[in-house]
Design an enzyme around this catalytic site. Structure first.
Site, PDB file in Angstrom:
ATOM      1  N   HIS A 171     -14.224  -9.215  24.466  1.00 22.49           N
ATOM      2  CA  HIS A 171     -13.788  -8.996  23.086  1.00 22.49           C
ATOM      3  C   HIS A 171     -13.504  -7.519  22.790  1.00 22.49           C
ATOM      4  O   HIS A 171     -13.357  -7.140  21.630  1.00 22.49           O
ATOM      5  CB  HIS A 171     -14.829  -9.534  22.099  1.00 22.49           C
ATOM      6  CG  HIS A 171     -16.239  -9.196  22.463  1.00 22.49           C
ATOM      7  ND1 HIS A 171     -17.229 -10.136  22.572  1.00 22.49           N
ATOM      8  CD2 HIS A 171     -16.819  -8.010  22.764  1.00 22.49           C
ATOM      9  CE1 HIS A 171     -18.365  -9.551  22.919  1.00 22.49           C
ATOM     10  NE2 HIS A 171     -18.146  -8.272  23.030  1.00 22.49           N
ATOM     11  N   TYR A 258     -17.513   5.490  32.387  1.00 16.17           N
ATOM     12  CA  TYR A 258     -16.453   5.140  33.348  1.00 16.17           C
ATOM     13  C   TYR A 258     -15.668   6.366  33.796  1.00 16.17           C
ATOM     14  O   TYR A 258     -14.809   6.275  34.675  1.00 16.17           O
ATOM     15  CB  TYR A 258     -15.462   4.150  32.736  1.00 16.17           C
ATOM     16  CG  TYR A 258     -16.093   2.914  32.160  1.00 16.17           C
ATOM     17  CD1 TYR A 258     -17.228   2.352  32.738  1.00 16.17           C
ATOM     18  CD2 TYR A 258     -15.568   2.298  31.044  1.00 16.17           C
ATOM     19  CE1 TYR A 258     -17.806   1.215  32.214  1.00 16.17           C
ATOM     20  CE2 TYR A 258     -16.142   1.152  30.511  1.00 16.17           C
ATOM     21  CZ  TYR A 258     -17.261   0.622  31.099  1.00 16.17           C
ATOM     22  OH  TYR A 258     -17.837  -0.502  30.574  1.00 16.17           O
TER      23      TYR A 258
END
Length: 488
Positions: A171, A258
């Site tokens: 989502h 990340y």
């Protein structure tokens, strides 16, 4: 219509309830069967009681079964949904705790980075077991919907090695779009049109239109910097927007782990994160949140059961993809969403074998991806760093090759920015030994890893992280909830 949906890891009480009520918002689906399965009989009985109450209160003929026998649940199912967390919070705690000893500070640690890679090692053998059961027992042509992280690795393994029709669902795109609509002053979400493409948790809004008018970088930066809340909670995300020219779907905390630039030094971490909620960058934030949520469900179960008596309201159907995909496949009503699938040329400047997240349309013919998308070069370069780690991690999980696993961790952007090769080698040994019960593919490598640890001279530190919070008690959570309610 009558068909069967199996939900694996259904003991994720809140999420299972959301999926269940979403699917029953489709009027044609009232006669279907939900088969719940989980390792925890206790959790299964909790969620079954809630779902039974929903069925009873809404006077539906829907059938709900619950079993710890996964094969029984999957037998005859047309759709199989996975929400599993292999190793539970016990293993997850090691995903955060052990890398901290080597200076690696993660907010979530469930996608890549040291924690996400080990999470994938635990999940992938189990995902392949699911796929075997699906091939043998499910309805022919059954579709596997994976909600579990690490999304790309799990989906990669299920498609490449499990040989099952699989789509990964998240989502993040929807939540990013909600933010953009808010900062631009849209009256409703429907005013915003967008193309979002990349890989899971590193998807990029490469084209934005508000009421048909194109939104450029400068306008979007100004809108975020003027917002009284997001300007503080999304500092790192806004910085990436300024440098890359496009907004990332992922939260401030997730995105920070990340990349190799923002979490490599403790003083830098506190500069870029916000402590108003775990998702904005708190050390081990999702572990704390998950622990508190589990404790809350356990003690407040009577309230959750009572709330299940409310009628299902289709107007409150969530934007989770699963119900919309099933509706499109079964009724032909077209649904547009963003899906995790094998690339195969959908994104022109990412590898064909990678699992990408990009726009697609669903109808009776299946999921049809929009092909020929080229993402900005900086976005592609950032995605490629993760894809290379994901590929090695999947191959290591399949082969049980601990040396390949260490190379995957070494090439992770944040790990590489913080740790030396010697530290990475020892950290992986330590994580594999600590989690050996969930890593059957590494059983032969564990004795040698233990011996290396016994003789290692690599120094570690006991460190809680740059921005750690303690798990709140039930009493503290109740007090905070009461205070928020009074403020409203």
């Amino acid at each position: 219509m009558s068909f069967k949906i199996a939900i694996i890891g259904a003991g994720s009480v809140g999420f299972t309830k959301k999926l269940f009520t979403d699917i029953l918002c489709v009027p044609e689906f009232k006669d279907i069967e939900f088969a719940l399965t989980d390792l925890s009989e206790h959790n299964l009985q909790m969620i079954k009681a809630i779902l039974d109450k929903i069925v009873e209160s809404n006077k539906l003929p829907t059938k709900v079964t619950a079993t710890t026998n996964r094969r029984e649940a999957i037998s005859g199912a047309r759709y199989i949904i996975s929400c599993v967390r292999v190793g539970g919070l016990e293993a997850y705690a090691d995903d955060i705790r052990i890398p901290l000893k080597y200076g690696i500070d993660q907010c979530v640690g469930d996608t890549i980075c040291a924690g996400g890679i080990l999470y994938g090692q635990r999940n992938i053998p189990v995902i392949l077991d699911f796929c075997k059961d699906i091939r043998e027992l499910a309805e022919p042509g059954a579709k596997f919907l994976n909600y579990a992280n690490p999304m790309a690795m799990n989906t990669w393994a299920a498609i490449e090695y499990g040989k099952v029709d699989t789509v990964g669902l998240c989502h993040g795109v929807q939540h990013g779009a909600e933010q953009i609509a808010e900062v631009l002053g849209a009256k409703s979400q429907s005013e915003l049109d967008y193309i979002c493409s990349g890989i899971n948790h590193q998807t990029w809004f490469v084209d934005l239109k508000l009421n048909g008018r194109k939104i450029g970088k400068d306008e979007l930066v100004a809108a975020f910097e003027a917002h009284p809340v997001f300007s503080q909670q999304e500092k790192l995300r806004i910085d990436v927007l300024k440098r890359f020219g496009v907004y990332s779907t992922e939260s401030n905390g997730h995105l920070s782990e990340y990349l190799p630039w923002y979490r490599k030094r403790p003083d830098e971490i506190t500069k870029w994160i916000d402590m108003s909620d775990w998702i904005h960058g708190e050390t081990g934030g999702y572990l704390r949140h998950s622990t508190e949520t589990r404790n809350w469900f356990e003690t407040e179960f009577p309230q959750f059961l009572a709330s299940a008596e409310k009628p299902i309201d289709p107007a409150k159907r969530s934007n989770e993809h699963a119900s919309h995909i099933l509706e499109a496949l079964e009724t032909g009503r077209v649904y547009r969403g963003h899906f995790n699938v094998k690339n195969n040329g959908v994104i022109t400047n990412l590898p064909s074998d990678a699992i990408i997240e990009s726009p697609g349309f669903v109808d009776r013919f299946g999921i049809n991806m929009v092909s020929g998308i080229t993402i900005p070069e900086a976005c592609a370069a950032t995605c490629m760093a993760s894809i290379n780690v994901q590929r090695m991690s999947v191959h290591a999980a399949i082969s049980g090759d601990i040396d390949l696993l260490k190379l995957a961790v070494l090439h992770d952007p944040l790990v590489g920015a913080v740790s030396t090769p010697e530290e990475v080698w020892q950290m992986v040994d330590e994580m594999v030994v600590a989690q050996a019960r969930w890593l059957p593919q590494y059983a032969d490598a564990v004795p040698a890893a233990k011996e290396r640890l016994a003789n290692s001279k690599v120094k570690t530190k006991e460190w809680a992280g740059a921005a750690r919070r303690n798990v709140r008690s039930i009493e503290e959570l109740r007090a905070e909830k009461a205070a928020l309610k009074q403020a409203v």
